[in-house]
Design a protein around this motif. Structure first.
Motif, PDB file in Angstrom:
ATOM      1  N   PHE A   9      49.260  47.139  51.650  1.00  0.00           N
ATOM      2  CA  PHE A   9      47.728  47.466  51.491  1.00  0.00           C
ATOM      3  C   PHE A   9      47.151  46.709  50.195  1.00  0.00           C
ATOM      4  O   PHE A   9      46.109  46.295  50.379  1.00  0.00           O
ATOM      5  CB  PHE A   9      47.462  48.739  51.101  1.00  0.00           C
ATOM      6  N   GLU A  10      48.108  46.391  49.252  1.00  0.00           N
ATOM      7  CA  GLU A  10      47.808  45.578  48.001  1.00  0.00           C
ATOM      8  C   GLU A  10      47.515  43.907  48.504  1.00  0.00           C
ATOM      9  O   GLU A  10      46.592  43.388  48.094  1.00  0.00           O
ATOM     10  CB  GLU A  10      48.804  45.538  46.922  1.00  0.00           C
ATOM     11  N   LEU A  11      48.340  43.690  49.393  1.00  0.00           N
ATOM     12  CA  LEU A  11      48.262  42.206  49.833  1.00  0.00           C
ATOM     13  C   LEU A  11      47.164  42.343  50.536  1.00  0.00           C
ATOM     14  O   LEU A  11      46.304  41.189  50.387  1.00  0.00           O
ATOM     15  CB  LEU A  11      49.473  42.104  50.961  1.00  0.00           C
ATOM     16  N   ILE A  12      46.585  43.125  51.654  1.00  0.00           N
ATOM     17  CA  ILE A  12      45.305  43.054  52.263  1.00  0.00           C
ATOM     18  C   ILE A  12      44.261  42.915  51.679  1.00  0.00           C
ATOM     19  O   ILE A  12      43.077  42.424  51.578  1.00  0.00           O
ATOM     20  CB  ILE A  12      45.250  44.111  53.381  1.00  0.00           C
ATOM     21  N   GLU A  13      44.242  43.740  50.412  1.00  0.00           N
ATOM     22  CA  GLU A  13      43.133  43.761  49.301  1.00  0.00           C
ATOM     23  C   GLU A  13      42.911  42.518  48.708  1.00  0.00           C
ATOM     24  O   GLU A  13      41.669  41.967  48.778  1.00  0.00           O
ATOM     25  CB  GLU A  13      43.394  44.675  48.256  1.00  0.00           C
ATOM     26  N   ALA A  14      44.033  41.650  48.262  1.00  0.00           N
ATOM     27  CA  ALA A  14      43.927  40.418  47.755  1.00  0.00           C
ATOM     28  C   ALA A  14      43.181  39.318  48.937  1.00  0.00           C
ATOM     29  O   ALA A  14      42.439  38.371  48.693  1.00  0.00           O
ATOM     30  CB  ALA A  14      45.075  39.890  47.171  1.00  0.00           C
ATOM     31  N   ARG A  15      44.001  39.640  50.054  1.00  0.00           N
ATOM     32  CA  ARG A  15      43.325  38.610  51.136  1.00  0.00           C
ATOM     33  C   ARG A  15      41.984  39.026  51.323  1.00  0.00           C
ATOM     34  O   ARG A  15      41.297  37.871  51.542  1.00  0.00           O
ATOM     35  CB  ARG A  15      44.284  38.861  52.422  1.00  0.00           C
TER      36      ARG A  15
END
Length: 249
Positions: A89-95
């Motif tokens: 979820f953190e990764l998708i937020e950055a993406r």
């Protein structure tokens, strides 16, 4: 509210692990519901979900059928929770932040040849049956949009984010759960991105990319929920089968 330099889900997981070790949540007891923990820690449900998965991976909690998440151990099995690295979820937020702007830039700079390549990738995404191959096509699609932005640093940042997806234990674990539950790249959402790029509409391209990635978050939430339920049901069935064998029922 929690503060610090760790990733957000790691801080929540560490706080819960400490509470378990201190006896606030004894072995065999049920943890509060996701929504209650989200309020307690002033974080989102995806962050709580990542923290639960981190604790599960360390052998501290397990989901039980139609009942909730229970404490099964009071010590992490193999090291500190922060070694699990970046969560999905953190990764998708950055993406979402980076790729949305990359798409807006690409709408101004993209050429017809690149639009043609993106449409070829859409076709491959549609007909490719293997889940792993679909992920590769998905990566190629997003990196091509990033390259079309005309900014090499933006392209490098997005490539790094995709590399993290494939190297972070938490990301690998969560996306594997999603694939097992049938989550695959949504062709229609990718087509909306290409259509916006072909129209040279920066606002629409940004919106299409961000909407797509927010939908990925929703898919992951549902997939990880289903995984917990399915595992809990399997454990329940196994226990019932064991009891039936012992009792002759």
């Amino acid at each position: 509210m929690i503060h610090g330099t760790q990733k957000l889900y790691q801080r929540v997981a560490e706080a819960l692990a400490a509470a378990i070790a201190a006896g606030r949540y004894a072995v065999g007891t049920r943890l509060p519901a996701e929504r209650d923990l989200a309020v307690e820690f002033a974080v989102s449900r995806p962050t709580i979900r990542e923290a639960m998965i981190a604790l599960e991976m360390r052998g501290m909690v397990e989901a039980r059928n139609k009942s909730g998440v229970y404490v099964i151990g009071d010590k992490a099995s193999d090291g500190r929770l922060n070694e699990l690295d970046v969560g999905a979820f953190e990764l998708i937020e950055a993406r979402t932040m980076v790729e949305g702007e990359a798409a807006a830039l690409a709408a101004v700079a993209i050429d017809e040849a690149t639009i043609g390549k993106l449409r070829e990738l859409l076709d491959a995404m549609t007909i490719e049956a293997d889940q792993r191959d679909k992920v590769d096509v998905d990566r190629d699609f997003h990196l091509l949009v990033a390259a079309a932005s005309g900014n090499s640093l933006v392209r490098s940042m997005i490539e790094s984010l995709w590399d993290i997806r494939e190297s972070s234990p938490m990301c690998v674990h969560m996306f594997a759960q999603a694939r097992r539950n049938g989550v695959a790249p949504r062709v229609g959402e990718h087509r909306a991105i290409v259509d916006a790029l072909a129209a040279r509409d920066s606002k629409a391209a940004r919106h299409a990319m961000r909407s797509h990635l927010m939908r990925v978050t929703e898919d992951l939430l549902e997939a990880t929920r289903l995984e917990l339920i399915q595992r809990a049901e399997a454990d329940y069935d196994a226990r019932r089968s064991h009891i039936n064998r012992r009792t002759g029922a």
